[in-house]
Scaffold this active site. Structure first.
Site, PDB file in Angstrom:
ATOM      1  N   ASP A  30       0.850  -1.197   0.000  1.00  0.00           N
ATOM      2  CA  ASP A  30       0.000   0.000   0.000  1.00  0.00           C
ATOM      3  C   ASP A  30       0.884   1.245   0.000  1.00  0.00           C
ATOM      4  O   ASP A  30       1.908   1.310   0.671  1.00  0.00           O
ATOM      5  CB  ASP A  30      -0.902  -0.011   1.239  1.00  0.00           C
ATOM      6  N   ASN A  87     -12.969  -3.602   2.692  1.00  0.00           N
ATOM      7  CA  ASN A  87     -13.898  -2.483   2.847  1.00  0.00           C
ATOM      8  C   ASN A  87     -14.871  -2.464   1.674  1.00  0.00           C
ATOM      9  O   ASN A  87     -14.462  -2.646   0.530  1.00  0.00           O
ATOM     10  CB  ASN A  87     -13.123  -1.155   2.876  1.00  0.00           C
ATOM     11  N   GLY A  93     -15.887   2.298   4.174  1.00  0.00           N
ATOM     12  CA  GLY A  93     -14.661   3.087   4.011  1.00  0.00           C
ATOM     13  C   GLY A  93     -13.901   2.754   2.740  1.00  0.00           C
ATOM     14  O   GLY A  93     -12.679   2.946   2.671  1.00  0.00           O
ATOM     15  N   GLN A  94     -14.615   2.272   1.716  1.00  0.00           N
ATOM     16  CA  GLN A  94     -13.948   1.914   0.455  1.00  0.00           C
ATOM     17  C   GLN A  94     -13.665   3.182  -0.352  1.00  0.00           C
ATOM     18  O   GLN A  94     -14.581   3.936  -0.691  1.00  0.00           O
ATOM     19  CB  GLN A  94     -14.825   0.955  -0.361  1.00  0.00           C
ATOM     20  N   HIS A 100     -10.346  -5.182  -3.298  1.00  0.00           N
ATOM     21  CA  HIS A 100      -9.012  -5.424  -2.730  1.00  0.00           C
ATOM     22  C   HIS A 100      -9.137  -5.823  -1.272  1.00  0.00           C
ATOM     23  O   HIS A 100      -9.949  -5.291  -0.528  1.00  0.00           O
ATOM     24  CB  HIS A 100      -8.111  -4.186  -2.850  1.00  0.00           C
ATOM     25  N   HIS A 102      -7.005  -5.820   2.263  1.00  0.00           N
ATOM     26  CA  HIS A 102      -5.847  -5.270   2.965  1.00  0.00           C
ATOM     27  C   HIS A 102      -5.307  -6.366   3.878  1.00  0.00           C
ATOM     28  O   HIS A 102      -6.056  -6.924   4.692  1.00  0.00           O
ATOM     29  CB  HIS A 102      -6.238  -4.099   3.871  1.00  0.00           C
TER      30      HIS A 102
HETATM   31  P1  5GP Z   1      -9.815   1.388   0.559  1.00  0.00           P
HETATM   32  O1  5GP Z   1     -10.042   2.586   1.447  1.00  0.00           O
HETATM   33  O2  5GP Z   1     -10.480   1.554  -0.774  1.00  0.00           O
HETATM   34  O3  5GP Z   1     -10.183   0.095   1.220  1.00  0.00           O
HETATM   35  O4  5GP Z   1      -8.254   1.294   0.351  1.00  0.00           O
HETATM   36  C1  5GP Z   1      -7.584   1.809  -0.747  1.00  0.00           C
HETATM   37  C2  5GP Z   1      -6.109   1.701  -0.446  1.00  0.00           C
HETATM   38  O5  5GP Z   1      -5.396   1.869  -1.645  1.00  0.00           O
HETATM   39  C3  5GP Z   1      -5.594   2.759   0.515  1.00  0.00           C
HETATM   40  O6  5GP Z   1      -4.996   2.113   1.628  1.00  0.00           O
HETATM   41  C4  5GP Z   1      -4.582   3.551  -0.307  1.00  0.00           C
HETATM   42  O7  5GP Z   1      -3.461   3.945   0.444  1.00  0.00           O
HETATM   43  C5  5GP Z   1      -4.213   2.568  -1.395  1.00  0.00           C
HETATM   44  N1  5GP Z   1      -3.833   3.179  -2.655  1.00  0.00           N
HETATM   45  C6  5GP Z   1      -4.530   4.133  -3.343  1.00  0.00           C
HETATM   46  N2  5GP Z   1      -3.900   4.427  -4.505  1.00  0.00           N
HETATM   47  C7  5GP Z   1      -2.788   3.642  -4.554  1.00  0.00           C
HETATM   48  C8  5GP Z   1      -1.739   3.492  -5.514  1.00  0.00           C
HETATM   49  O8  5GP Z   1      -1.703   4.138  -6.563  1.00  0.00           O
HETATM   50  N3  5GP Z   1      -0.754   2.578  -5.231  1.00  0.00           N
HETATM   51  C9  5GP Z   1      -0.779   1.829  -4.077  1.00  0.00           C
HETATM   52  N4  5GP Z   1       0.232   0.965  -3.890  1.00  0.00           N
HETATM   53  N5  5GP Z   1      -1.759   1.946  -3.157  1.00  0.00           N
HETATM   54  C10 5GP Z   1      -2.737   2.849  -3.392  1.00  0.00           C
END
Ligand code: 5GP
Ligand code: ZN
Length: 114
Positions: A30, A87, A93-94, A100, A102
């Site tokens: 991340d 999420n 919180g998506q 994806h 985590h």
């Molecule tokens: P969500 O909140 O959708 O569950 O998590 C999205 C995650 O994607 C966040 O933890 C954010 O830091 C990560 N993220 C967003 N854009 C990028 C990117 O361009 N590269 C990487 N490696 N992580 C990303």
């Protein structure tokens, strides 16, 4: 999907620190880690979120979890413990609309989550 950031990462059009890849899935660190180990595990196919994990995709859903479990062992957080988070939509919180998981570890997690 052309403009989806995780599709771009899956296709190698955007750089990522890859930790695992096969025909169906990719795992990478991340960009904004929330724990000493913070890896994202995605299907290469664009699925918006967990709601698209329908019965026909049972094998893919299982594969994502198996990869996460194996990575937890390889990255040294299996014994100490880890959290696997998925999420979904606004209250979940998506932020990125490409499915994806985590994989978080290397520190004590709290419950209930924020
Ligand atoms: P969500 O909140 O959708 O569950 O998590 C999205 C995650 O994607 C966040 O933890 C954010 O830091 C990560 N993220 C967003 N854009 C990028 C990117 O361009 N590269 C990487 N490696 N992580 C990303
Ligand atoms: Zn996508």
């Amino acid at each position: 999907m052309a403009e989806c950031i995780f599709c771009k990462i899956a296709e190698g059009r955007v750089e990522s620190q890859t930790v695992y890849e096969d025909e169906q899935v990719k795992a990478f660190y991340d960009l904004n880690p929330q724990a000493p180990v913070h890896v994202l595990i995605i299907p290469k196919e664009h699925l918006t979120n967990a709601l698209e994990l329908t019965a026909e995709r049972t094998a893919l859903a299982g594969h994502l979890v198996v990869v996460a479990s194996r990575l937890a062992q390889q990255l040294g957080i299996a014994e100490s413990g880890f959290r696997l988070v998925l999420n979904c939509n606004e209250h979940g919180g998506q932020a990125v609309d490409h499915l994806h998981f985590h994989l978080l570890g290397g520190r004590q997690m709290n419950w209930p989550p924020g």
